[in-house]
Write an enzyme that holds these catalytic residues in place. Structure first.
Site, PDB file in Angstrom:
ATOM      1  N   TRP A 103      36.752 -86.821  65.612  1.00 37.87           N
ATOM      2  CA  TRP A 103      35.424 -86.251  65.862  1.00 37.87           C
ATOM      3  C   TRP A 103      35.296 -85.766  67.290  1.00 37.87           C
ATOM      4  CZ3 TRP A 103      33.370 -84.489  61.818  1.00 37.87           C
ATOM      5  CH2 TRP A 103      33.549 -85.135  60.591  1.00 37.87           C
ATOM      6  N   ASP A 173      28.057 -88.921  71.039  1.00 37.22           N
ATOM      7  CA  ASP A 173      27.956 -88.760  69.589  1.00 37.22           C
ATOM      8  C   ASP A 173      28.000 -90.175  69.004  1.00 37.22           C
ATOM      9  OD1 ASP A 173      28.322 -88.447  66.883  1.00 37.22           O
ATOM     10  OD2 ASP A 173      30.149 -87.243  67.030  1.00 37.22           O
ATOM     11  N   LYS A 197      24.687 -92.187  57.833  1.00 39.56           N
ATOM     12  CA  LYS A 197      25.451 -93.442  57.796  1.00 39.56           C
ATOM     13  C   LYS A 197      24.522 -94.645  57.979  1.00 39.56           C
ATOM     14  CE  LYS A 197      28.901 -90.557  59.728  1.00 39.56           C
ATOM     15  NZ  LYS A 197      29.712 -90.296  58.555  1.00 39.56           N
TER      16      LYS A 197
HETATM   17  N1  PMP Z   1      30.640 -87.290  64.480  1.00 36.78           N
HETATM   18  C1  PMP Z   1      31.006 -88.425  63.858  1.00 36.78           C
HETATM   19  C2  PMP Z   1      31.378 -89.612  64.686  1.00 36.78           C
HETATM   20  C3  PMP Z   1      31.013 -88.489  62.469  1.00 36.78           C
HETATM   21  O1  PMP Z   1      31.380 -89.611  61.841  1.00 36.78           O
HETATM   22  C4  PMP Z   1      30.635 -87.353  61.710  1.00 36.78           C
HETATM   23  C5  PMP Z   1      30.575 -87.355  60.203  1.00 36.78           C
HETATM   24  N2  PMP Z   1      31.371 -88.213  59.554  1.00 36.78           N
HETATM   25  C6  PMP Z   1      30.298 -86.183  62.406  1.00 36.78           C
HETATM   26  C7  PMP Z   1      30.289 -86.199  63.785  1.00 36.78           C
HETATM   27  C8  PMP Z   1      29.897 -84.933  61.675  1.00 36.78           C
HETATM   28  O2  PMP Z   1      28.659 -85.153  61.128  1.00 36.78           O
HETATM   29  P1  PMP Z   1      27.932 -84.125  60.153  1.00 36.78           P
HETATM   30  O3  PMP Z   1      28.672 -84.182  58.856  1.00 36.78           O
HETATM   31  O4  PMP Z   1      26.556 -84.672  60.093  1.00 36.78           O
HETATM   32  O5  PMP Z   1      27.997 -82.789  60.773  1.00 36.78           O
END
Ligand code: PMP
Length: 361
Positions: A103, A173, A197
């Site tokens: 991520w 994030d 989540k």
């Molecule tokens: N950052 C992290 C740490 C994540 O776990 C996720 C999704 N699993 C995201 C960003 C992306 O999130 P989204 O699908 O809401 O764009």
């Protein structure tokens, strides 16, 4: 109604049962309103109370200081990968990114489209099994901000400390560990999280942002991509995801009822502890994350072979333990045990692991 199983999915993920039951009870006719939550105007008094209630409870829960905005946006945490540099990285400026998994790498990729990015530390060479220590961070005092990922959902590594970035704003994030342990919001200039989540169904993205950061957004930005638009209009510039915000409001009240983040954090430590203890006590299961970086939310581990991992997932699913397959990019097993995940489900997994090892080990 059919019986609920244990849902170890990384997200969208398990929500508190009392919240789901309240949503069901009130879905067709919101008490006193005579319409469903998915039918009412986002400009109605009812919704205004819902969104304000969510913000009030959130401020109480996480101790968010008054000089921080709470914004309810859309586009997922993925859009924040772009909005953060668009708003906070000025032309000719540079930003520091700490890379601890898939991520944070995605966040880097988007920031590079906007300006100069320097990797302040990366644990990719160690297959992202830990986060860097404070001493390992090569921070540039001239950076516009430092970006980090507090919990890497795929690898299951999480910071146990708030990095010190001096006067440089820290942006986090926290999509997969927000409100899972007590937070020191004032250490961060901005915290963002997709809701699906720990907070709500998919559709809403939370941004907690210090007021002074708003002055950085260039006036040339598209209206919807500028944080100022949403701050000025109390997240009601356009139609927000009404249903997701409604559920988030109920989840926040539930978290307060649990005793707040101290109590929730303790519960999460205990749940994850049961799993890590079981993994550590075995030669059959191998943890992915180093002990000092182990995630409380996503517990990742391997079995002796991919064949056995496949079998483990199949048999676990049959036993009512769903969503244990690791992310397609890394394989292995991942047990996501967010706030709403019940301790009994963790105990069921530990018992299943022991039996699986006995019969396949
Ligand atoms: N950052 C992290 C740490 C994540 O776990 C996720 C999704 N699993 C995201 C960003 C992306 O999130 P989204 O699908 O809401 O764009």
């Amino acid at each position: 109604m059919t019986e609920r199983i244990y849902n170890f999915s990384a997200g969208p993920a398990v929500l508190p049962l009392p919240v789901l039951e309240q949503v069901q009870r009130d879905f067709v006719t919101l008490p006193g309103v005579g319409m469903s939550i998915v039918e009412i105007s986002h400009r109605s008094q009812t919704f205004e109370e819902i969104i304000q209630g969510a913000e009030t409870d959130m401020r109480k829960l996480a101790g968010i200081p008054d000089n921080y905005q709470v914004l309810f946006l859309q586009g997922g945490a993925s859009l924040q990968f772009s909005m953060v540099p668009m708003n906070l990285l000025p032309a000719g400026g540079k930003a520091d990114y700490i890379v601890t998994g898939s991520w944070s790498k995605k966040a880097v990729k988007e920031a590079q489209r906007i300006g100069a990015v320097s990797v302040a530390a990366s644990t990719e060479g160690e297959n992202f099994k830990r986060v860097p220590t404070q001493a390992e961070l090569r921070l540039d005092p001239e950076a516009a901000y430092v970006h980090m990922t507090t919990n890497e959902t795929i690898h299951g590594v999480e910071y146990k400390y708030d990095p010190d970035t001096g006067d440089v704003p820290l942006v986090a994030d926290s999509s997969s560990d927000i409100f899972s342990v007590p937070m020191n919001v004032a250490k961060y200039a901005m915290i963002y999280a997709g809701a699906q989540k720990n907070l709500a169904p998919a559709g809403v993205t939370l941004v907690i942002m210090r007021d002074d950061m708003l002055a950085r957004s260039p006036a040339s930005l598209h209206t919807m991509l500028n944080y100022n638009t949403h701050a000025k209009e109390n997240s009601l510039y356009n139609t927000p995801p009404v249903f997701s915000i409604y559920v988030m409001r109920l989840v926040l009240a539930w978290l307060l009822e649990q005793g707040g983040l101290e109590a929730v954090g303790k519960h999460n430590e205990e749940k994850a502890g049961l799993l890590y203890d079981a993994i550590d006590a075995s030669q059959f299961y191998r943890p992915h994350a180093a002990p000092d970086s182990r995630s409380l939310m996503n517990v990742t581990f391997r079995l002796p072979s991919e064949e056995l991992e496949k079998q483990f997932v199949t048999e676990a699913t049959k036993a009512g333990l769903d969503g244990l397959k690791g992310h397609r990019s890394v394989g292995g097993i991942r047990a996501s045990v967010y706030n709403a995940f019940p301790r009994a489900g963790v105990e069921a997994l530990v018992a299943f692991m022991s039996e699986f090892e006995r019969t396949h080990g």
